[in-house]
Design an enzyme around this catalytic site. Sequence first.
Site, PDB file in Angstrom:
ATOM      1  N   GLY A 227       1.072  -1.203  -0.136  1.00  0.00           N
ATOM      2  CA  GLY A 227      -0.333  -0.659  -0.469  1.00  0.00           C
ATOM      3  C   GLY A 227       0.605   1.175  -0.055  1.00  0.00           C
ATOM      4  O   GLY A 227       2.112   1.426  -0.893  1.00  0.00           O
ATOM      5  N   THR A 254       1.910  -3.752  -8.088  1.00  0.00           N
ATOM      6  CA  THR A 254       2.502  -3.212  -7.691  1.00  0.00           C
ATOM      7  C   THR A 254       3.034  -1.906  -9.294  1.00  0.00           C
ATOM      8  O   THR A 254       2.613  -1.234  -9.339  1.00  0.00           O
ATOM      9  CB  THR A 254       3.994  -3.458  -7.242  1.00  0.00           C
ATOM     10  N   THR A 280       7.483 -11.789  -8.202  1.00  0.00           N
ATOM     11  CA  THR A 280       6.554 -12.346  -7.755  1.00  0.00           C
ATOM     12  C   THR A 280       7.283 -14.044  -7.126  1.00  0.00           C
ATOM     13  O   THR A 280       7.788 -14.544  -8.071  1.00  0.00           O
ATOM     14  CB  THR A 280       5.731 -12.906  -8.705  1.00  0.00           C
ATOM     15  N   ASP A 282       4.488 -16.029  -6.373  1.00  0.00           N
ATOM     16  CA  ASP A 282       3.191 -16.748  -6.641  1.00  0.00           C
ATOM     17  C   ASP A 282       2.931 -16.391  -7.981  1.00  0.00           C
ATOM     18  O   ASP A 282       1.963 -17.234  -8.173  1.00  0.00           O
ATOM     19  CB  ASP A 282       1.504 -15.591  -6.043  1.00  0.00           C
TER      20      ASP A 282
END
Length: 291
Positions: A227, A254, A280, A282
């Site tokens: 965030g 992002t 990443t 994931d």
Amino acid sequence: MDSVALSSPSPSPSSLKSRFLQKPSQNSKQLSSSVSFSSSSSSSSSSCSDFRSPTKAISMAAASNNGNSQRKIVTGPAGYVLEDVPHLSDYIPDLPTYPNPLQDNPAYSVVKQYFVHVDDTVPQKVVVHKDSPRGTHFRRAGPRQKVYFESDEVYACIVTCGGLCPGLNTVIREIVYSLYYMYGVKRVLGIDGGYRGFYAKNTIALTPKGVNDIHKRGGTVLGTSRGGHDTSKIVDSIQDRGINQVYIIGGDGTQKGASVIYEEVRRRGLKVVVAGIPKTIDNDIPVPLLT
């Protein structure tokens, strides 16, 4: 998974430390695609925003999402479709160009046809049937013969955002090394603590000596967070510091944030490159972003 010329006082390179994630906060505004102005690849971006001339095609269309981010679509014969990325020349006309410093670098200049042709593309599908359309292509990454920045005028910054994954420090190190040794860029700034670091954290001066051994450490020496994406404050900081190349390392959220930053940079008409470097753990970043 995850959501230039003066700097504030920065710690010495010896004080750089790997850091852990801060408390997650709400992801940044979602957009359809991320932005990459890399010249070697979106996962290893090169300096000075490489030169590209208009692609030979039948037509061009811009598809927008949420009324903000634009995706450049170029169509051609036999079903050819080029999904392009935004570029400085889209909104700043008649930009001067300069010879790529690599042409005088003995490590690269001796390689025949080292530079990528402006019309080179990479197909999404390598294997197709003989009667099928040519399909979707992406702009081929790599150094061009002309660039839009002179080395002395470049003030670059690097930021890491979102979750931790292996190799972050290696990416930071290689960006700094590439900018310094390949392109002659001497001013590189590290943004401390993710997106909010643009307006709420100290900065870290990055030099080849300072990043020499960081690839041996875990985490990210720049720190990271989720965030904290305030587009106006981020671009204000970029503009106030005189930064003109922004390297953003992060995952799908992002990169969507990078797209928002690019749109604001474009709205203000700034000569600022936004390069998205996919990261990443994931495996949730689509192949087109990696080409």
